[in-house]
Design a protein around this motif. Structure first.
Motif, PDB file in Angstrom:
ATOM      1  N   UNK A  69       0.849  -1.674   0.046  1.00  0.00           N
ATOM      2  CA  UNK A  69       0.103   0.599  -0.182  1.00  0.00           C
ATOM      3  C   UNK A  69       0.813   0.993   0.122  1.00  0.00           C
ATOM      4  N   UNK A  70       1.850   1.069   0.949  1.00  0.00           N
ATOM      5  CA  UNK A  70       2.654   2.273   0.893  1.00  0.00           C
ATOM      6  C   UNK A  70       3.548   2.638  -1.289  1.00  0.00           C
ATOM      7  N   UNK A  71       3.748   1.159  -1.338  1.00  0.00           N
ATOM      8  CA  UNK A  71       4.578   1.986  -2.751  1.00  0.00           C
ATOM      9  C   UNK A  71       3.553   2.430  -3.347  1.00  0.00           C
ATOM     10  N   UNK A  72       2.244   2.447  -3.335  1.00  0.00           N
ATOM     11  CA  UNK A  72       0.835   2.465  -4.277  1.00  0.00           C
ATOM     12  C   UNK A  72       1.012   3.965  -3.495  1.00  0.00           C
ATOM     13  N   UNK A  73       0.638   4.408  -3.141  1.00  0.00           N
ATOM     14  CA  UNK A  73       0.701   5.968  -2.033  1.00  0.00           C
ATOM     15  C   UNK A  73       1.428   6.659  -2.938  1.00  0.00           C
ATOM     16  N   UNK A  74       3.055   6.305  -2.790  1.00  0.00           N
ATOM     17  CA  UNK A  74       4.497   7.250  -2.231  1.00  0.00           C
ATOM     18  C   UNK A  74       4.980   6.907  -4.321  1.00  0.00           C
ATOM     19  N   UNK A  75       4.530   5.891  -4.917  1.00  0.00           N
ATOM     20  CA  UNK A  75       5.171   5.806  -6.181  1.00  0.00           C
ATOM     21  C   UNK A  75       4.739   7.380  -6.791  1.00  0.00           C
ATOM     22  N   UNK A  76       5.903   7.499  -7.993  1.00  0.00           N
ATOM     23  CA  UNK A  76       5.259   8.654  -8.862  1.00  0.00           C
ATOM     24  C   UNK A  76       4.898   8.160 -10.049  1.00  0.00           C
ATOM     25  N   UNK A  77       5.410   6.534 -10.028  1.00  0.00           N
ATOM     26  CA  UNK A  77       4.592   5.463 -11.307  1.00  0.00           C
ATOM     27  C   UNK A  77       2.979   6.277 -11.318  1.00  0.00           C
ATOM     28  N   UNK A  78       2.386   6.227 -12.902  1.00  0.00           N
ATOM     29  CA  UNK A  78       0.522   6.334 -13.073  1.00  0.00           C
ATOM     30  C   UNK A  78       0.277   5.549 -12.836  1.00  0.00           C
ATOM     31  N   UNK A  79      -0.663   5.688 -12.406  1.00  0.00           N
ATOM     32  CA  UNK A  79      -1.374   4.985 -11.768  1.00  0.00           C
ATOM     33  C   UNK A  79      -1.925   3.041 -13.036  1.00  0.00           C
ATOM     34  N   UNK A  80      -1.523   2.027 -12.169  1.00  0.00           N
ATOM     35  CA  UNK A  80      -1.720   0.806 -12.996  1.00  0.00           C
ATOM     36  C   UNK A  80       0.020   0.493 -12.922  1.00  0.00           C
ATOM     37  N   UNK A  81       0.241   0.897 -13.052  1.00  0.00           N
ATOM     38  CA  UNK A  81       2.733   1.370 -12.899  1.00  0.00           C
ATOM     39  C   UNK A  81       2.488  -0.095 -11.811  1.00  0.00           C
ATOM     40  N   UNK A  82       3.965  -0.161 -12.109  1.00  0.00           N
ATOM     41  CA  UNK A  82       4.737  -1.170 -11.564  1.00  0.00           C
ATOM     42  C   UNK A  82       4.783  -0.265  -9.842  1.00  0.00           C
ATOM     43  N   UNK A  83       4.211   0.637  -9.903  1.00  0.00           N
ATOM     44  CA  UNK A  83       4.558   0.613  -8.185  1.00  0.00           C
ATOM     45  C   UNK A  83       6.042   0.982  -7.406  1.00  0.00           C
ATOM     46  N   UNK A  84       6.701   1.846  -8.721  1.00  0.00           N
ATOM     47  CA  UNK A  84       8.006   1.337  -8.083  1.00  0.00           C
ATOM     48  C   UNK A  84       8.246   3.275  -6.274  1.00  0.00           C
ATOM     49  N   UNK A  85       9.406   2.594  -5.559  1.00  0.00           N
ATOM     50  CA  UNK A  85       9.656   3.213  -4.953  1.00  0.00           C
ATOM     51  C   UNK A  85      11.526   3.474  -4.360  1.00  0.00           C
ATOM     52  N   UNK A  86      11.977   4.021  -4.449  1.00  0.00           N
ATOM     53  CA  UNK A  86      12.937   3.926  -3.775  1.00  0.00           C
ATOM     54  C   UNK A  86      14.310   3.824  -2.909  1.00  0.00           C
ATOM     55  N   UNK A  87      14.374   2.750  -2.834  1.00  0.00           N
ATOM     56  CA  UNK A  87      14.901   1.325  -1.976  1.00  0.00           C
ATOM     57  C   UNK A  87      14.976   1.921  -0.619  1.00  0.00           C
TER      58      UNK A  87
END
Length: 79
Positions: A16-34
């Motif tokens: 959930x945190x990855x999905x909230x904090x990502x800068x990827x577009x919705x439906x993307x990989x939901x990446x966040x910095x390590x």
């Protein structure tokens, strides 16, 4: 009989945190910095109290190895 698993609960929170904090577009990989992932995971694991520091460090080492192959970004599929 309920079988509550603190690690699964923590990983669900991290997803959930990855999905909230990502800068990827919705439906993307939901990446966040390590660095962000590591900070949040360590904090949540420490307040949970059922996941040892050794387990936390071991898990984060595995995630870092995967993130290093993706420009330092953690993807949900890494965990």
């Amino acid at each position: 009989i309920s079988c509550w698993n603190p690690l699964q609960s923590l990983l669900s929170s991290m997803k959930q945190a990855c999905e909230i904090l990502t800068r990827d577009p919705e439906g993307g990989a939901a990446r966040i910095p390590f660095k962000t992932f590591s900070f949040l995971y360590s904090y949540l694991a420490s307040i949970d109290g059922e996941i040892s520091e050794t387990e936390t460090e071991s898990f984060l080492q595995e995630i870092k190895a995967k993130a290093d192959k993706h420009s330092g970004m953690v993807l949900i599929r890494h965990f």
